[in-house]
Design a protein around this motif. Sequence first.
Motif, short mmCIF file in Angstrom:
data_model
loop_
_atom_site.label_atom_id
_atom_site.label_comp_id
_atom_site.label_asym_id
_atom_site.label_seq_id
_atom_site.Cartn_x
_atom_site.Cartn_y
_atom_site.Cartn_z
N GLU A 297 42.75 47.43 46.13
CA GLU A 297 42.03 46.23 46.07
C GLU A 297 42.40 45.17 45.63
O GLU A 297 42.99 45.39 44.36
N ARG A 299 41.48 42.11 43.28
CA ARG A 299 40.50 41.25 42.58
C ARG A 299 40.64 40.04 43.52
O ARG A 299 41.21 38.63 42.61
N ARG A 300 39.85 39.18 43.47
CA ARG A 300 39.59 37.60 43.79
C ARG A 300 38.51 36.97 43.05
O ARG A 300 37.65 37.77 42.75
N SER A 301 39.01 35.91 42.59
CA SER A 301 38.05 35.20 41.74
C SER A 301 37.13 34.07 42.26
O SER A 301 36.95 34.01 43.21
N SER A 302 36.22 34.43 40.96
CA SER A 302 35.07 34.70 41.52
C SER A 302 34.51 32.36 41.00
O SER A 302 34.12 31.98 41.74
#
Length: 400
Positions: A297, A299-302
């Motif tokens: 997966e 990890r997308r930045s918030s």
Amino acid sequence: MEGTTTFRSDFIPYEVTRRPGKQQAEYQPNPGQIDLGTTYKQDFNTYQIQPQAPLRPRERVRAPGGKLDTVPTYKEDFRPWEIPRRELAKLDTVYRPPSAKFGNATTFQDDFIARGTALRESFKPPNVAKVSESPFEGVTSNQLSYVPHPVEPRFVKSPEEYKPSAQPFQDLTTHRRDFQGLPGPMPKSFRPERVNLSSDAPFQSSTEFRERFQQWPVSLPQLHKSVEYVSPSADMDLSTTTGTTFIKHEVHPFVSSKPFSRPARSSVPFQANTTMKEDFKPWLSSRRLEVVRKPEEIRRSSGKMEDLTTFKAHFVQHPLQPSVSCKPPAAPMRAQAPLEESTMYRAEFTPKKIRVCPATFETPPGFVFQDADERGHKFFRRVSDHDLQVQAPHAVAVMS
């Protein structure tokens, strides 16, 4: 947003009516019957044709069966002659090599001495970029002047609903309306009737070829026996004129007179180390590399994305300075001295009176008619002082 345009507001649709078509006159056939008689029927009448008798060729007399003499005149007149062998007219000369030694020194070897090549000094400027000492300003005019505006939704025109016509479809064409077919008789053929020429006599199966050309006995062609080959008993002379006349000489190989190039030797030891050997060293390849696997997966930045680039952060817009033109001004060169307008035409030209050609007058003034030739050419003579004195008393008398 209003969907009205200048085209919709200015151009109002009008009701278009169909242009009335031109009515064609109804076809009316001419009364009466067509005269089908032609000049061919009147002038050319049918005649009875009789079969033409065949034209047989004349009888040919067969030549007597005698023996043909096959010797032509060429063999009788032109017979082979015994041609003697031609002797060589070449002189028997024997090659004698020179006794003196060949001097192989050339003018190039005597005059031009080999010298070492000297390296030239390069006058090319160094290819080094000039770095500015001032810091980089990355602010652009787009960052200073551009203001983001909200984008309105695009106007979508709703499609018009198709309305079929209530009137029935008119499939009647002008061809169907005008050309409805007129009843009439079929045209008669004017081709003459074909008459078969037949005879009641029985058919004769015998022909001219069968009567004239009978089968003759044919004899088989006589075979010509070839002469048996007999090999010669004497030995064959394999010597040729080239082998007997031209004697083989021993020729020494060509020796080049070009001086040998001597390599320039240096006392410095040879450096065998290269950048390839120093930078790229062999690694141990006994260890097996692991398989690179994709992570399960991402990890997308918030947080919010920083769209500030180095160009936006450092660049500053500077006012443009126009380049100074080094072109000389296109102004005319003026002198303080006054212009000399006097020319040779003004100084030397004298106006002259324009005279009329005396040939344009019927009787030119100042000339007296003298004589005329056979072609009609008139000759005039200029008036002199004596002629004026003689004509003066007459003029006075006329006026008195």
